[in-house]
Design a protein around this motif. Structure first.
Motif, PDB file in Angstrom:
ATOM      1  N   THR A  69      -4.359  -2.998 -49.693  1.00  0.00           N
ATOM      2  CA  THR A  69      -5.364  -3.005 -48.632  1.00  0.00           C
ATOM      3  C   THR A  69      -5.948  -4.411 -48.510  1.00  0.00           C
ATOM      4  O   THR A  69      -5.971  -5.173 -49.468  1.00  0.00           O
ATOM      5  CB  THR A  69      -6.488  -1.989 -48.904  1.00  0.00           C
ATOM      6  OG1 THR A  69      -7.321  -2.463 -49.969  1.00  0.00           O
ATOM      7  CG2 THR A  69      -5.925  -0.623 -49.263  1.00  0.00           C
ATOM      8  N   ALA A 111      -4.717  -6.966 -46.897  1.00  0.00           N
ATOM      9  CA  ALA A 111      -3.625  -7.875 -47.254  1.00  0.00           C
ATOM     10  C   ALA A 111      -3.296  -8.907 -46.181  1.00  0.00           C
ATOM     11  O   ALA A 111      -2.270  -9.578 -46.268  1.00  0.00           O
ATOM     12  CB  ALA A 111      -2.374  -7.064 -47.574  1.00  0.00           C
ATOM     13  N   THR A 112      -4.151  -9.054 -45.170  1.00  0.00           N
ATOM     14  CA  THR A 112      -3.842 -10.012 -44.108  1.00  0.00           C
ATOM     15  C   THR A 112      -4.479 -11.380 -44.331  1.00  0.00           C
ATOM     16  O   THR A 112      -4.296 -12.280 -43.521  1.00  0.00           O
ATOM     17  CB  THR A 112      -4.293  -9.466 -42.732  1.00  0.00           C
ATOM     18  OG1 THR A 112      -5.704  -9.224 -42.761  1.00  0.00           O
ATOM     19  CG2 THR A 112      -3.560  -8.179 -42.395  1.00  0.00           C
ATOM     20  N   GLU A 132      -3.517 -11.093 -49.339  1.00  0.00           N
ATOM     21  CA  GLU A 132      -2.275 -11.641 -48.794  1.00  0.00           C
ATOM     22  C   GLU A 132      -1.440 -12.285 -49.899  1.00  0.00           C
ATOM     23  O   GLU A 132      -0.220 -12.111 -49.942  1.00  0.00           O
ATOM     24  CB  GLU A 132      -2.591 -12.655 -47.704  1.00  0.00           C
ATOM     25  CG  GLU A 132      -1.364 -13.187 -46.989  1.00  0.00           C
ATOM     26  CD  GLU A 132      -1.719 -14.085 -45.817  1.00  0.00           C
ATOM     27  OE1 GLU A 132      -0.770 -14.514 -45.111  1.00  0.00           O
ATOM     28  OE2 GLU A 132      -2.904 -14.361 -45.596  1.00  0.00           O
ATOM     29  N   ALA A 186       0.151  -9.481 -51.937  1.00  0.00           N
ATOM     30  CA  ALA A 186       1.275  -8.882 -51.225  1.00  0.00           C
ATOM     31  C   ALA A 186       2.488  -9.801 -51.245  1.00  0.00           C
ATOM     32  O   ALA A 186       3.630  -9.347 -51.418  1.00  0.00           O
ATOM     33  CB  ALA A 186       0.865  -8.574 -49.780  1.00  0.00           C
ATOM     34  N   LEU A 233       1.353  -2.833 -45.962  1.00  0.00           N
ATOM     35  CA  LEU A 233       0.076  -3.485 -45.701  1.00  0.00           C
ATOM     36  C   LEU A 233      -0.843  -2.510 -44.984  1.00  0.00           C
ATOM     37  O   LEU A 233      -0.505  -2.017 -43.902  1.00  0.00           O
ATOM     38  CB  LEU A 233       0.279  -4.719 -44.814  1.00  0.00           C
ATOM     39  CG  LEU A 233       1.368  -5.699 -45.233  1.00  0.00           C
ATOM     40  CD1 LEU A 233       1.582  -6.733 -44.132  1.00  0.00           C
ATOM     41  CD2 LEU A 233       1.003  -6.385 -46.531  1.00  0.00           C
ATOM     42  N   ALA A 268      -4.185  -2.409 -43.016  1.00  0.00           N
ATOM     43  CA  ALA A 268      -5.030  -3.423 -42.391  1.00  0.00           C
ATOM     44  C   ALA A 268      -5.737  -2.867 -41.164  1.00  0.00           C
ATOM     45  O   ALA A 268      -5.274  -1.911 -40.539  1.00  0.00           O
ATOM     46  CB  ALA A 268      -4.182  -4.628 -41.992  1.00  0.00           C
ATOM     47  N   ALA A 292      -2.039  -8.095 -38.944  1.00  0.00           N
ATOM     48  CA  ALA A 292      -1.075  -7.333 -39.741  1.00  0.00           C
ATOM     49  C   ALA A 292       0.363  -7.681 -39.344  1.00  0.00           C
ATOM     50  O   ALA A 292       1.231  -7.845 -40.203  1.00  0.00           O
ATOM     51  CB  ALA A 292      -1.324  -5.843 -39.576  1.00  0.00           C
ATOM     52  N   THR A 341       1.232 -11.148 -40.728  1.00  0.00           N
ATOM     53  CA  THR A 341       1.470 -11.108 -42.167  1.00  0.00           C
ATOM     54  C   THR A 341       2.777 -10.395 -42.474  1.00  0.00           C
ATOM     55  O   THR A 341       3.544 -10.828 -43.352  1.00  0.00           O
ATOM     56  CB  THR A 341       0.307 -10.395 -42.883  1.00  0.00           C
ATOM     57  OG1 THR A 341      -0.917 -11.048 -42.538  1.00  0.00           O
ATOM     58  CG2 THR A 341       0.486 -10.437 -44.396  1.00  0.00           C
ATOM     59  N   GLN A 342       3.050  -9.324 -41.763  1.00  0.00           N
ATOM     60  CA  GLN A 342       4.300  -8.592 -41.970  1.00  0.00           C
ATOM     61  C   GLN A 342       5.506  -9.495 -41.729  1.00  0.00           C
ATOM     62  O   GLN A 342       6.463  -9.504 -42.519  1.00  0.00           O
ATOM     63  CB  GLN A 342       4.363  -7.392 -41.028  1.00  0.00           C
ATOM     64  CG  GLN A 342       5.637  -6.561 -41.168  1.00  0.00           C
ATOM     65  CD  GLN A 342       5.720  -5.452 -40.130  1.00  0.00           C
ATOM     66  OE1 GLN A 342       5.103  -5.554 -39.056  1.00  0.00           O
ATOM     67  NE2 GLN A 342       6.458  -4.410 -40.431  1.00  0.00           N
ATOM     68  N   ALA A 388       8.549  -5.278 -45.581  1.00  0.00           N
ATOM     69  CA  ALA A 388       7.111  -5.120 -45.410  1.00  0.00           C
ATOM     70  C   ALA A 388       6.854  -4.189 -44.234  1.00  0.00           C
ATOM     71  O   ALA A 388       7.452  -4.343 -43.164  1.00  0.00           O
ATOM     72  CB  ALA A 388       6.450  -6.468 -45.166  1.00  0.00           C
ATOM     73  N   VAL A 423       3.571  -1.789 -42.116  1.00  0.00           N
ATOM     74  CA  VAL A 423       2.141  -1.844 -41.779  1.00  0.00           C
ATOM     75  C   VAL A 423       1.608  -0.435 -41.551  1.00  0.00           C
ATOM     76  O   VAL A 423       2.260   0.397 -40.905  1.00  0.00           O
ATOM     77  CB  VAL A 423       1.903  -2.694 -40.515  1.00  0.00           C
ATOM     78  CG1 VAL A 423       0.470  -2.539 -40.016  1.00  0.00           C
ATOM     79  CG2 VAL A 423       2.213  -4.161 -40.790  1.00  0.00           C
TER      80      VAL A 423
END
Length: 291
Positions: A12, A14-15, A20, A23, A35, A37, A43, A46-47, A60, A62
């Motif tokens: 949680t 994780a952006t 981050e 992750a 993730l 988010a 999200a 980051t993904q 990854a 979301v």
């Protein structure tokens, strides 16, 4: 031979920041990282970044969810439970400091309590069956040394009579630690030996944390920034507790810089911990352990 599926981790918050970094470390180690988010744009960014780092077989995904909204937590948990066969690592990393004026969540709870304690409490409960499907699952709860400044009032957990943003935050971080300790105790009591849980202080991380709080809090972070650690360094204890073989058998601990540390709080008594657990169950509307 059938291909062995990668271990699954849900992180949680994780952006950005230590979430981050955590992750990123997990996906590099071959985890399939989910993730959780609030912000769809962050999200997706980051993904994509994590996907570029993923070794063959890993990926990854979301799940969109605002942890302060218990209906969203239930929806996200139901989606996870439908999509995945198990959960090997749950990192409850998301945490916020809110502003000078008391705000309430969609469920009517003070926002710091809702986001930092009730949301993770319910999420962990709803994902427990998937954690139990893992041969050795780990729950990592990111707390803070700020717990030393906590002064909780069990008769006013919702801070309707007295509110300050930093006190609410400190209280919530103490609750994270006590949740960890009590969860470890109850897992042992129920003979659940394949799920462990530990909490940690990541260090005071130089990030945009506290940027939506009072001017005094923002001023403190600006002055203290040169003395703070980086997100890279701050994530190391989370990564350690999520993956290190030497802590595989440890549960209920509180760690600072990868080492066990005492929990310094007069509030930490069996009676208070039990009541906090019961109040958390009441507020989220269900028992933690399914009957």
């Amino acid at each position: 031979m059938s291909e062995v599926s990668p271990p699954i981790a849900l992180v949680t918050g994780a952006t950005s920041g230590i979430g981050e970094v955590t992750a990123r470390a997990l996906i590099r180690q071959g985890y399939h990282v989910v993730l959780l988010a609030r912000n769809a744009t962050k999200a997706a960014r980051t993904q994509q970044q994590l996907q570029e780092l993923a070794p063959p077989g890993s990926r990854a995904d979301v799940l969109l969810c605002d942890l302060s909204d218990l209906a969203q937590v239930r929806r996200a948990a139901a989606e996870f439970n439908q999509r995945y066969a198990r959960l090997d690592v749950l990192v409850n990393n998301a945490g916020l400091v809110f502003g000078a004026e008391r705000e309430t969540s969609a469920d009517g709870y003070e926002m710091t309590l809702a986001t930092n304690q009730l949301g993770p409490f319910l999420l962990t409960s709803l994902l427990l069956d998937k954690l139990r499907q893992s041969p050795a699952a780990r729950i990592v709860n990111v707390a803070s040394v700020a717990h030393q400044f906590a002064r909780p009032n069990l008769d006013d957990l919702n801070a309707t009579r007295q509110y300050s943003p930093m006190r609410a935050y400190a209280n919530s971080k103490l609750f994270n630690i006590l949740f960890t300790q009590e969860l470890a105790r109850q897992l042992r009591q129920r003979g659940i030996t394949n799920v462990s849980t530990n909490s940690l202080h990541p260090g005071v991380v130089a990030s945009n944390f506290g940027s939506n709080s009072t001017w005094l809090t923002r001023a403190f972070y600006q002055v203290a920034a040169p003395f703070m650690t980086t997100s890279e360094d701050g994530a190391q204890t989370s990564i350690y507790l999520a993956t290190a073989p030497e802590v595989a058998g440890t549960s209920g601990g509180y760690f600072v810089k990868k080492r066990p540390a005492p929990v310094k709080s007069a509030f930490n008594t069996p009676a208070n911990v039990q009541r906090l657990w019961q109040e958390s169950e009441r507020m989220v509307g269900q028992p933690f352990f399914a009957a």
